[in-house]
Design a protein around this motif. Structure first.
Motif, PDB file in Angstrom:
ATOM      1  N   GLY A   1       0.892  -1.119  -0.379  1.00  0.00           N
ATOM      2  CA  GLY A   1       0.177  -0.128  -0.077  1.00  0.00           C
ATOM      3  C   GLY A   1       0.928   1.224  -0.251  1.00  0.00           C
ATOM      4  O   GLY A   1       2.469   1.232   0.470  1.00  0.00           O
ATOM      5  N   THR A   2       0.521   2.437  -0.649  1.00  0.00           N
ATOM      6  CA  THR A   2       1.213   3.307  -0.349  1.00  0.00           C
ATOM      7  C   THR A   2       0.227   4.458  -0.324  1.00  0.00           C
ATOM      8  O   THR A   2      -0.825   3.803  -1.473  1.00  0.00           O
ATOM      9  N   LEU A   3       0.622   5.274   0.399  1.00  0.00           N
ATOM     10  CA  LEU A   3      -0.532   6.875   0.052  1.00  0.00           C
ATOM     11  C   LEU A   3       0.115   8.108  -0.150  1.00  0.00           C
ATOM     12  O   LEU A   3       1.718   8.238   0.740  1.00  0.00           O
ATOM     13  N   GLU A   4       0.303   8.917  -1.482  1.00  0.00           N
ATOM     14  CA  GLU A   4       1.122  10.343  -1.299  1.00  0.00           C
ATOM     15  C   GLU A   4       0.201  11.397  -1.557  1.00  0.00           C
ATOM     16  O   GLU A   4      -1.187  11.353  -1.788  1.00  0.00           O
ATOM     17  N   LEU A   5       0.370  11.812  -0.365  1.00  0.00           N
ATOM     18  CA  LEU A   5      -0.587  13.491  -0.018  1.00  0.00           C
ATOM     19  C   LEU A   5       0.391  14.678  -0.096  1.00  0.00           C
ATOM     20  O   LEU A   5       1.215  14.765   0.277  1.00  0.00           O
ATOM     21  N   ASN A   6      -0.519  15.876  -1.324  1.00  0.00           N
ATOM     22  CA  ASN A   6       0.090  16.976  -1.043  1.00  0.00           C
ATOM     23  C   ASN A   6      -0.369  18.203  -0.882  1.00  0.00           C
ATOM     24  O   ASN A   6      -2.040  17.997  -1.417  1.00  0.00           O
ATOM     25  N   ALA A   7      -0.135  19.014  -0.310  1.00  0.00           N
ATOM     26  CA  ALA A   7      -0.310  20.269   0.225  1.00  0.00           C
ATOM     27  C   ALA A   7       0.100  21.190  -0.548  1.00  0.00           C
ATOM     28  O   ALA A   7       0.922  21.442  -0.453  1.00  0.00           O
ATOM     29  N   LYS A   8      -0.812  22.059  -1.357  1.00  0.00           N
ATOM     30  CA  LYS A   8      -0.869  23.459  -1.949  1.00  0.00           C
ATOM     31  C   LYS A   8      -1.436  24.868  -1.257  1.00  0.00           C
ATOM     32  O   LYS A   8      -2.792  24.394  -1.406  1.00  0.00           O
ATOM     33  N   SER A   9      -0.753  26.008  -1.806  1.00  0.00           N
ATOM     34  CA  SER A   9      -1.236  27.183  -1.232  1.00  0.00           C
ATOM     35  C   SER A   9      -2.407  27.481  -2.259  1.00  0.00           C
ATOM     36  O   SER A   9      -1.679  27.065  -4.006  1.00  0.00           O
ATOM     37  N   PRO A  10      -4.195  27.865  -3.011  1.00  0.00           N
ATOM     38  CA  PRO A  10      -4.519  28.453  -3.702  1.00  0.00           C
ATOM     39  C   PRO A  10      -4.317  29.341  -4.599  1.00  0.00           C
ATOM     40  O   PRO A  10      -4.187  28.967  -5.378  1.00  0.00           O
ATOM     41  N   ASP A  11      -2.776  29.962  -4.675  1.00  0.00           N
ATOM     42  CA  ASP A  11      -2.188  29.956  -5.572  1.00  0.00           C
ATOM     43  C   ASP A  11      -1.265  29.222  -6.646  1.00  0.00           C
ATOM     44  O   ASP A  11      -0.709  30.271  -7.057  1.00  0.00           O
TER      45      ASP A  11
ATOM     46  N   ASP B   1       1.514  18.078   9.523  1.00  0.00           N
ATOM     47  CA  ASP B   1       2.189  18.821   9.248  1.00  0.00           C
ATOM     48  C   ASP B   1       3.151  18.969   7.745  1.00  0.00           C
ATOM     49  O   ASP B   1       3.329  20.033   7.845  1.00  0.00           O
ATOM     50  N   LEU B   2       1.707  19.268   6.699  1.00  0.00           N
ATOM     51  CA  LEU B   2       1.730  19.659   5.322  1.00  0.00           C
ATOM     52  C   LEU B   2       1.077  21.079   5.619  1.00  0.00           C
ATOM     53  O   LEU B   2       2.221  21.898   5.118  1.00  0.00           O
ATOM     54  N   ALA B   3       0.480  21.489   7.003  1.00  0.00           N
ATOM     55  CA  ALA B   3       0.106  23.118   6.958  1.00  0.00           C
ATOM     56  C   ALA B   3       1.854  23.175   7.477  1.00  0.00           C
ATOM     57  O   ALA B   3       1.688  24.631   7.505  1.00  0.00           O
ATOM     58  N   THR B   4       2.592  22.681   8.178  1.00  0.00           N
ATOM     59  CA  THR B   4       3.215  23.536   8.746  1.00  0.00           C
ATOM     60  C   THR B   4       4.218  23.743   8.018  1.00  0.00           C
ATOM     61  O   THR B   4       4.889  24.916   8.110  1.00  0.00           O
ATOM     62  N   ARG B   5       4.287  23.032   7.052  1.00  0.00           N
ATOM     63  CA  ARG B   5       5.525  22.800   5.538  1.00  0.00           C
ATOM     64  C   ARG B   5       4.602  24.679   5.065  1.00  0.00           C
ATOM     65  O   ARG B   5       5.531  25.432   4.671  1.00  0.00           O
TER      66      ARG B   5
END
Length: 464
Positions: free
Chosen positions: A175-185, A210-214
């Motif tokens: 199993g793999t999970l990849e999660l990417n967080a982006k700012s709206p712009d 963790d992504l929010a912190t980054r």
């Protein structure tokens, strides 16, 4: 006979019965997958697939040696089975003697579940994960960030039968999970990934936090030039580099003077110290949470695999022990050529022997340096030194006086994993990780973060 109504072990037995070759190996792989994809804080697609692949390896003895023929096909039906076996035999008859020819493996105890139905995954594997992901979407939306990514679960049951009497079976969840967080712009991006056997140990909320912190760190942008920087490599980056090192650790190539593991003047560097840190790099098919096939599964022959070795037991192997190179990958054939022990490449990789420090604790102890998120587009530049090049991705951060003070530009790097091991001054806590670059091929890894005092950022990259 259809691929959905006949049991895999029956297909293996029937193919062996049809064989007229001097030797025969049959591998039936039954694979099922379930997946979810999302974009902009909303699920986009999901699906479940199932399939079967049958590989027949025929061996034919001749005056000059033994030849082999390998044919693989998907969705094999009753009408396809005999033509498949004959095609493998014809390929062997037309081939010259196989350089890696060895007697087919015999004497391995049967798998007690060889005749059982294949294991299968389904969308039920996401029963707990999907609601938690939905809650992460809501938090991300409220926090002004967008989540993208995918979750994939695959379960493969492999059945191996041979004319020498082997009847082996292995079930491999992946199993793999990849999660990417982006700012709206889309000017800020952060990535997190995880490997798992069943998604029961996955926490989307923790990953999103963790992504929010980054993304918060990235609000301040600092441009830095190319150069050598003290750098903290997270476990995923260490895994990507050391997996490539394992793939490049063939004993024959080293003995013939073609790799970083070749000894000047002849022979290999087995026995040399590669790191002043007491690090141990190992593979173990029984490592908890990273279990892999305990026997060789080779659908083709190559530099580090031989179809003649199918079914050969695989044990725990230390490639580096306490900083010293102790093994290189071998087949039975290359072991005979080099005089080294038989050591098939494993399907997991673990680096331990460091401290118990977390990555956060290593950051807190950094006066000035870079913190990476991950690496990608890794390519080999020079096999003699195992010099690799690639790019940083999804966040490079500047650390000053123990705190992250902002995001810097991405870089192209030029480094050898062997060189990094020799120069690393600190290793942290070993933890399971998902290699970002090689996650499509190799997912079972456990690595520590590494501190490298002079990581070579060779040029600035404009990638996000």
């Amino acid at each position: 006979m259809s691929p959905r109504t006949n049991k895999p072990h029956e297909i293996v037995e029937r193919a062996l019965e049809l064989s007229r070759a001097d030797g025969c190996v049959v591998i039936a792989d039954e694979t099922s997958t379930a997946n979810l994809r999302w974009a902009g804080n909303a699920l986009t697609t999901n699906g479940v697939t199932r399939g079967r692949t049958l590989t027949v390896i025929a061996t034919v003895d001749g005056k000059e040696g033994t030849a082999s023929g390998v044919v693989s096909r998907a969705a094999v039906t009753a009408d396809d089975l005999e033509p498949l076996v004959r095609a493998a035999e014809e390929a062997a008859a037309k081939a010259g003697p196989a350089e890696d020819a060895q007697p087919l493996v015999a004497g391995v105890p049967h798998s007690p579940d060889f005749a059982d139905a294949p294991a299968e995954t389904s969308s039920a594997v996401f029963a707990d994960f999907a609601p938690a992901l939905g809650e992460a979407f809501a938090r991300a939306r409220a926090g002004g960030r967008e989540l993208y990514g995918f979750a994939n679960h695959e379960l493969t049951s492999s059945y191996v039968g041979t004319s020498t009497g082997l009847r082996l079976r292995h079930d491999q969840p992946n199993g793999t999970l990849e999660l990417n967080a982006k700012s709206p712009d889309r000017t800020r991006s952060a990535w997190a990934g995880q490997s798992t056997r069943d998604f029961k140990d996955v926490d989307p909320a923790a990953m999103d936090a963790d992504l929010a912190t980054r993304l918060g760190w990235a609000r301040r942008r600092i441009d830095l030039p190319a150069g050598r920087y003290e750098t903290l490599l997270p476990p995923t980056a260490v895994a990507d580099l050391l997996i490539y090192q394992l793939w490049s650790a063939g004993a024959r190539d080293a003995a013939e003077g073609r790799t970083v593991f070749s000894k000047p003047g002849g022979g290999t560097r087995v026995g040399e110290r590669l790191s002043e840190l007491p690090l141990t790099l190992r593979s173990d098919p029984h490592a908890p949470g990273l279990e892999s096939a305990p026997f060789v599964l080779a659908h083709s022959s190559g530099d580090d695999a031989s179809v003649f070795d199918n079914g050969l037991p695989i044990g725990a192997t230390e490639w580096i022990s306490g900083g010293e190179l102790t093994h290189l990958t071998t087949t039975r054939h290359s072991a005979g050529l080099t005089g080294l022990p038989v050591a098939p490449a494993g399907d997991n990789l673990i680096l331990d022997g460091g401290s118990d420090k977390s990555l956060d604790e290593m950051v807190a102890a950094t006066e000035r340096g870079l913190l990476l998120t991950c690496l990608w587009y890794i390519r080999e530049v020079d096999p003699a030194t195992l010099l690799l090049t690639g790019l940083t991705r999804d966040g490079v951060y500047l650390v000053e006086n123990g705190e992250v003070v902002g995001e810097v530009n991405n870089f192209r790097f030029n480094e050898s994993p062997v060189g990094l091991l020799s120069r690393a001054t600190e290793a942290g806590r070993t933890e399971k990780t998902l290699p970002r670059e090689w996650g499509d091929w190799f997912t079972r890894a456990a690595m520590p973060a590494l501190r490298v005092p002079d990581f070579n950022m060779s040029s600035v990259s404009q990638g996000v």
